[in-house]
Scaffold this motif. Structure first.
Motif, mmCIF file in Angstrom:
data_model
loop_
_atom_site.group_PDB
_atom_site.id
_atom_site.type_symbol
_atom_site.label_atom_id
_atom_site.label_comp_id
_atom_site.label_asym_id
_atom_site.label_seq_id
_atom_site.Cartn_x
_atom_site.Cartn_y
_atom_site.Cartn_z
ATOM 1 N N ARG A 121 34.659 19.205 46.743
ATOM 2 C CA ARG A 121 34.867 20.277 46.827
ATOM 3 C C ARG A 121 36.615 21.132 47.178
ATOM 4 O O ARG A 121 37.644 20.968 46.630
ATOM 5 N N HIS A 122 36.035 22.658 47.250
ATOM 6 C CA HIS A 122 37.043 23.692 46.664
ATOM 7 C C HIS A 122 37.029 24.342 47.629
ATOM 8 O O HIS A 122 36.132 24.942 48.318
ATOM 9 N N GLU A 164 32.294 24.594 48.336
ATOM 10 C CA GLU A 164 33.211 25.197 47.807
ATOM 11 C C GLU A 164 33.035 26.157 49.585
ATOM 12 O O GLU A 164 31.693 26.441 50.087
ATOM 13 N N HIS A 216 38.898 27.579 49.818
ATOM 14 C CA HIS A 216 39.565 28.815 48.812
ATOM 15 C C HIS A 216 40.104 29.236 50.094
ATOM 16 O O HIS A 216 39.726 29.232 51.010
#
Length: 113
Positions: free
Chosen positions: A93-94, A65, A96
């Motif tokens: 995968r993140h 992340e 933000h």
């Protein structure tokens, strides 16, 4: 790399390796580079060290992340593709996108060999 508190930078319990937040500090310092690209370079460097310390490597990463400034999201991709060139075996995968100016990350790895 260490935290200023009693929180470990990463923990391994059996085959599971989980990181705390990974700051983009220049190695051996508490200095954050000016560019997000340099921050990502440092993050990937730190992750590599944590994986090695846990007896793991990049192929063990299950998820990453990232928290990234809004105008710099694409700066992550060259580092991602370098570590995970095979699109059939990349971790999840993140990303933000936030309002800050500093990139950070975390990861989960699973080591079975």
């Amino acid at each position: 790399m260490s935290h200023l508190t009693a929180i470990p930078v990463a923990t391994r319990i059996g085959p599971l390796v989980v990181s705390s937040v990974i700051a983009p500090f220049n190695p051996g310092t508490r200095v954050v580079p000016d560019t997000v690209s340099a921050q990502y370079a440092n993050i990937f460097h730190h992750v590599g060290l944590m994986l090695a310390e846990a007896g793991a490597d990049w192929r063990h990463v299950a998820k990453m992340e990232f928290w990234t400034p809004p105008v710099e999201r694409e700066a992550l991709d060259p580092f991602w593709l370098e570590k995970f060139p095979d699109e059939a075996s990349r971790p999840s995968r993140h990303t933000h996108v936030g309002e800050g100016k500093v990139a950070t990350a975390s990861f989960i790895a699973y080591v079975i060999d």
